[in-house]
Design an enzyme around this catalytic site. Structure first.
Site, PDB file in Angstrom:
ATOM      1  N   PRO A  23       0.839  -1.209   0.000  1.00  0.00           N
ATOM      2  CA  PRO A  23       0.000   0.000   0.000  1.00  0.00           C
ATOM      3  C   PRO A  23       0.870   1.254   0.000  1.00  0.00           C
ATOM      4  O   PRO A  23       1.809   1.350   0.780  1.00  0.00           O
ATOM      5  CB  PRO A  23      -0.795  -0.126   1.302  1.00  0.00           C
ATOM      6  CG  PRO A  23      -0.004  -1.058   2.169  1.00  0.00           C
ATOM      7  CD  PRO A  23       0.742  -1.972   1.250  1.00  0.00           C
ATOM      8  N   ALA A  62      -3.384   3.299   2.104  1.00  0.00           N
ATOM      9  CA  ALA A  62      -4.114   3.579   3.337  1.00  0.00           C
ATOM     10  C   ALA A  62      -5.308   4.473   3.006  1.00  0.00           C
ATOM     11  O   ALA A  62      -5.144   5.610   2.565  1.00  0.00           O
ATOM     12  CB  ALA A  62      -3.205   4.278   4.330  1.00  0.00           C
ATOM     13  N   GLN A 104      -6.159  -1.250   1.856  1.00  0.00           N
ATOM     14  CA  GLN A 104      -5.769  -1.053   3.256  1.00  0.00           C
ATOM     15  C   GLN A 104      -6.676   0.016   3.861  1.00  0.00           C
ATOM     16  O   GLN A 104      -6.841   1.090   3.278  1.00  0.00           O
ATOM     17  CB  GLN A 104      -4.314  -0.595   3.326  1.00  0.00           C
ATOM     18  CG  GLN A 104      -3.787  -0.505   4.746  1.00  0.00           C
ATOM     19  CD  GLN A 104      -2.375   0.059   4.817  1.00  0.00           C
ATOM     20  OE1 GLN A 104      -2.134   1.176   4.369  1.00  0.00           O
ATOM     21  NE2 GLN A 104      -1.454  -0.702   5.370  1.00  0.00           N
ATOM     22  N   TYR A 186       0.507   4.560  13.246  1.00  0.00           N
ATOM     23  CA  TYR A 186      -0.824   5.163  13.089  1.00  0.00           C
ATOM     24  C   TYR A 186      -1.712   4.648  14.225  1.00  0.00           C
ATOM     25  O   TYR A 186      -1.221   3.966  15.132  1.00  0.00           O
ATOM     26  CB  TYR A 186      -1.361   4.901  11.679  1.00  0.00           C
ATOM     27  CG  TYR A 186      -0.509   5.607  10.651  1.00  0.00           C
ATOM     28  CD1 TYR A 186      -0.443   7.004  10.633  1.00  0.00           C
ATOM     29  CD2 TYR A 186       0.292   4.904   9.765  1.00  0.00           C
ATOM     30  CE1 TYR A 186       0.380   7.677   9.738  1.00  0.00           C
ATOM     31  CE2 TYR A 186       1.122   5.568   8.862  1.00  0.00           C
ATOM     32  CZ  TYR A 186       1.154   6.965   8.860  1.00  0.00           C
ATOM     33  OH  TYR A 186       1.980   7.628   7.980  1.00  0.00           O
ATOM     34  N   ARG A 234      -1.576  -5.357   8.823  1.00  0.00           N
ATOM     35  CA  ARG A 234      -0.182  -4.884   8.709  1.00  0.00           C
ATOM     36  C   ARG A 234       0.302  -4.433  10.073  1.00  0.00           C
ATOM     37  O   ARG A 234      -0.386  -3.677  10.764  1.00  0.00           O
ATOM     38  CB  ARG A 234      -0.055  -3.748   7.694  1.00  0.00           C
ATOM     39  CG  ARG A 234       1.375  -3.253   7.594  1.00  0.00           C
ATOM     40  CD  ARG A 234       1.630  -2.310   6.430  1.00  0.00           C
ATOM     41  NE  ARG A 234       2.324  -3.016   5.348  1.00  0.00           N
ATOM     42  CZ  ARG A 234       3.097  -2.425   4.440  1.00  0.00           C
ATOM     43  NH1 ARG A 234       3.259  -1.112   4.450  1.00  0.00           N
ATOM     44  NH2 ARG A 234       3.697  -3.124   3.506  1.00  0.00           N
ATOM     45  N   GLY A 329       7.117  -2.013  -2.837  1.00  0.00           N
ATOM     46  CA  GLY A 329       6.635  -0.641  -2.814  1.00  0.00           C
ATOM     47  C   GLY A 329       7.303   0.171  -3.903  1.00  0.00           C
ATOM     48  O   GLY A 329       6.895   0.171  -5.068  1.00  0.00           O
ATOM     49  N   ARG A 330       8.411   0.829  -3.525  1.00  0.00           N
ATOM     50  CA  ARG A 330       9.039   1.783  -4.444  1.00  0.00           C
ATOM     51  C   ARG A 330       9.480   1.160  -5.758  1.00  0.00           C
ATOM     52  O   ARG A 330       9.444   1.812  -6.799  1.00  0.00           O
ATOM     53  CB  ARG A 330      10.210   2.474  -3.742  1.00  0.00           C
ATOM     54  CG  ARG A 330       9.726   3.442  -2.670  1.00  0.00           C
ATOM     55  CD  ARG A 330      10.779   3.757  -1.662  1.00  0.00           C
ATOM     56  NE  ARG A 330      11.104   2.602  -0.835  1.00  0.00           N
ATOM     57  CZ  ARG A 330      11.999   2.615   0.151  1.00  0.00           C
ATOM     58  NH1 ARG A 330      12.663   3.721   0.416  1.00  0.00           N
ATOM     59  NH2 ARG A 330      12.228   1.530   0.869  1.00  0.00           N
TER      60      ARG A 330
HETATM   61  C1  LIG Z   1       5.017   6.832  -1.472  1.00  0.00           C
HETATM   62  C2  LIG Z   1       4.814   5.833  -0.370  1.00  0.00           C
HETATM   63  C3  LIG Z   1       3.591   5.758   0.268  1.00  0.00           C
HETATM   64  C4  LIG Z   1       3.369   4.811   1.283  1.00  0.00           C
HETATM   65  N1  LIG Z   1       2.129   4.688   1.833  1.00  0.00           N
HETATM   66  C5  LIG Z   1       1.870   3.662   2.671  1.00  0.00           C
HETATM   67  C6  LIG Z   1       0.543   3.366   3.067  1.00  0.00           C
HETATM   68  O1  LIG Z   1      -0.417   3.986   2.612  1.00  0.00           O
HETATM   69  N2  LIG Z   1       0.362   2.340   3.947  1.00  0.00           N
HETATM   70  C7  LIG Z   1       1.397   1.592   4.421  1.00  0.00           C
HETATM   71  O2  LIG Z   1       1.174   0.686   5.214  1.00  0.00           O
HETATM   72  N3  LIG Z   1       2.659   1.824   4.014  1.00  0.00           N
HETATM   73  C8  LIG Z   1       2.909   2.807   3.132  1.00  0.00           C
HETATM   74  N4  LIG Z   1       4.169   2.974   2.636  1.00  0.00           N
HETATM   75  C9  LIG Z   1       5.211   1.975   2.978  1.00  0.00           C
HETATM   76  C10 LIG Z   1       5.248   0.883   1.892  1.00  0.00           C
HETATM   77  O3  LIG Z   1       4.040   0.126   1.877  1.00  0.00           O
HETATM   78  C11 LIG Z   1       6.421  -0.084   2.111  1.00  0.00           C
HETATM   79  O4  LIG Z   1       6.228  -0.764   3.317  1.00  0.00           O
HETATM   80  C12 LIG Z   1       7.758   0.640   2.135  1.00  0.00           C
HETATM   81  O5  LIG Z   1       7.860   1.551   1.062  1.00  0.00           O
HETATM   82  C13 LIG Z   1       8.939  -0.339   2.087  1.00  0.00           C
HETATM   83  O6  LIG Z   1       8.894  -1.124   0.911  1.00  0.00           O
HETATM   84  P1  LIG Z   1       9.823  -0.769  -0.371  1.00  0.00           P
HETATM   85  O7  LIG Z   1      11.233  -0.773   0.097  1.00  0.00           O
HETATM   86  O8  LIG Z   1       9.517  -1.903  -1.336  1.00  0.00           O
HETATM   87  O9  LIG Z   1       9.382   0.560  -0.906  1.00  0.00           O
HETATM   88  C14 LIG Z   1       4.409   3.946   1.672  1.00  0.00           C
HETATM   89  C15 LIG Z   1       5.655   4.059   1.045  1.00  0.00           C
HETATM   90  C16 LIG Z   1       5.861   4.958   0.018  1.00  0.00           C
HETATM   91  C17 LIG Z   1       7.198   4.995  -0.682  1.00  0.00           C
END
Ligand SMILES: Cc1cc2nc3c(=O)[nH]c(=O)nc-3n(C[C@H](O)[C@H](O)[C@H](O)COP(=O)(O)O)c2cc1C
Length: 360
Positions: A23, A62, A104, A186, A234, A329-330
């Site tokens: 998410p 989220a 989420q 949160y 989560r 994610g990214r």
């Molecule tokens: C732009 C952005 C927005 C995010 N928004 C959420 C979110 O809405 N809910 C959540 O649980 N984590 C959120 N995260 C965390 C990601 O879900 C993920 O756990 C985190 O980026 C690590 O994974 P990665 O290294 O693959 O990016 C966000 C991360 C990024 C980069």
């Protein structure tokens, strides 16, 4: 054969592969008016591209169960039917690509009412569409953040009901997975951790009291969420507070067993977010051991997340049995067709849209 591209069944739902999208808030909805929190073209294009790219399951960002639960005024919401109807367009398209649509649902508590991250992410006041945040205890998240209002027991019960109403709308909007956001400091995470929860009533103090709100939310959501569909949760496995009082990996394992008893089907294991000065040893796959430990000690299915970027790295996590799936994610922001590329590298198969058949 590639384990990453094997399907995974949870309850009656089969997810076509183990490459899932984490998410990620887009902070791109309107802040006020009849379209506040309503998904529009940006959200559609963003999620549609990752579905066309072969992602097995997409967890929408989220999505707030109440206006005061938004991280920023620009978050998606699911506290009214207009918002749910707009989300159906996305869930329908995801299904048309064979991608499982998940969402989420969350409440930001004391970390609500902040600006969009690319504008600095500082708390915003009423002049910038902000509001007064609420929390388990009147303790601000960080310097410069407002002191949140302490929730009354009646307000806590209302928020539990809002999570259930959000899950009901998510179902009506066509989602097949709902994930409760209990991570990143949160609202639910604020209750779990003694760092942010200083209450002396039934919702604070002991482990049982601090986990009460989380379990009440799970029960309320499970009650409206169909038997045949999976429920995810989560968690932040640790606050990373070392010798200071905080939520720990041991607490996570203990709660995971309870979540399983209460009908959670998969734990999405992240970490951190409850204390701005936590020291986090970030590196490739740094949260995977937390997921693996939960799976090992409780048997609850888990998804691993955090700096998983390479096909062979992801494959290894699944073949080693450290996690049932990986959440990206990214890397999926950089490359919407990551699953397709990984399938090619590992000898797996993903859905490719007919329109792209010449590129197979
Ligand atoms: C732009 C952005 C927005 C995010 N928004 C959420 C979110 O809405 N809910 C959540 O649980 N984590 C959120 N995260 C965390 C990601 O879900 C993920 O756990 C985190 O980026 C690590 O994974 P990665 O290294 O693959 O990016 C966000 C991360 C990024 C980069």
């Amino acid at each position: 054969m590639s384990a990453l591209f094997e399907p995974r069944t949870l309850r009656s739902l089969t997810v076509p592969n183990r490459v899932w999208m984490a998410p990620m808030c887009q902070y791109s909805a309107e802040a006020t008016g009849p379209n506040a929190g309503v998904a529009h073209d940006w959200h559609f294009a963003h999620y549609a591209a990752r579905a066309a790219g072969g992602t097995g399951l997409i967890l929408l960002e989220a999505t707030a169960v109440a206006p005061e639960g938004r991280i920023s005024p620009y978050d998606l919401g699911i506290w009214n039917d207009t918002q749910a109807e707009a989300l159906r367009r996305i869930s329908d398209f995801l299904k048309s690509q064979g991608t499982v649509p998940g969402i989420q649902i969350g409440h930001a508590g004391r970390k609500a009412s902040t600006d969009r991250p690319w504008r600095g992410g500082a708390p915003v006041g009423a002049d910038e569409h902000g509001w007064q945040p609420v929390a388990p205890s009147p303790v601000p998240f960080a310097d410069g953040h407002p002191v949140p209002d302490e929730l009354t027991v009646e307000q806590i019960r209302e928020i539990v009901g809002l999570f259930a109403a959000a899950a009901r709308r998510a179902l009506a909007a066509g989602f097949e997975v709902v994930e409760i956001h209990g991570a990143h400091g949160y609202l639910i995470g604020q209750f779990l951790s003694p760092h942010s929860n200083h209450r002396t009533d039934a919702y604070g103090g002991s482990f049982d009291n601090r986990t009460r709100f989380a379990l009440e939310v799970v029960d309320a959501v499970r009650e409206v969420w169909p038997e045949e569909l999976p429920l995810f949760f989560r968690i932040s496995a640790t606050d990373w507070l070392e010798d200071r009082a905080g939520w720990t990996a041991d607490d996570t394992v203990r709660l995971a067993a309870l979540l399983q008893e209460h009908g959670v089907d998969l734990l999405d294991v992240s970490s951190g977010g409850n204390a701005p000065d936590a020291r986090i040893p970030v590196g490739p796959g740094y949260q995977v051991p937390f997921a693996a430990r939960v799976k090992e000690e409780t048997g609850l299915p888990v998804a691993a997340v955090g700096l998983i970027t390479e096909a062979r790295q992801a494959e290894k996590i699944v073949t080693n049995g450290e996690a049932d799936a990986v959440l990206l994610g990214r890397e999926l922001l950089r490359n919407p067709s990551w699953a397709r590329h990984a399938a090619r590298e590992l000898g797996g198969a993903v859905h490719v849209p007919d329109q792209y058949h010449r590129s197979v």
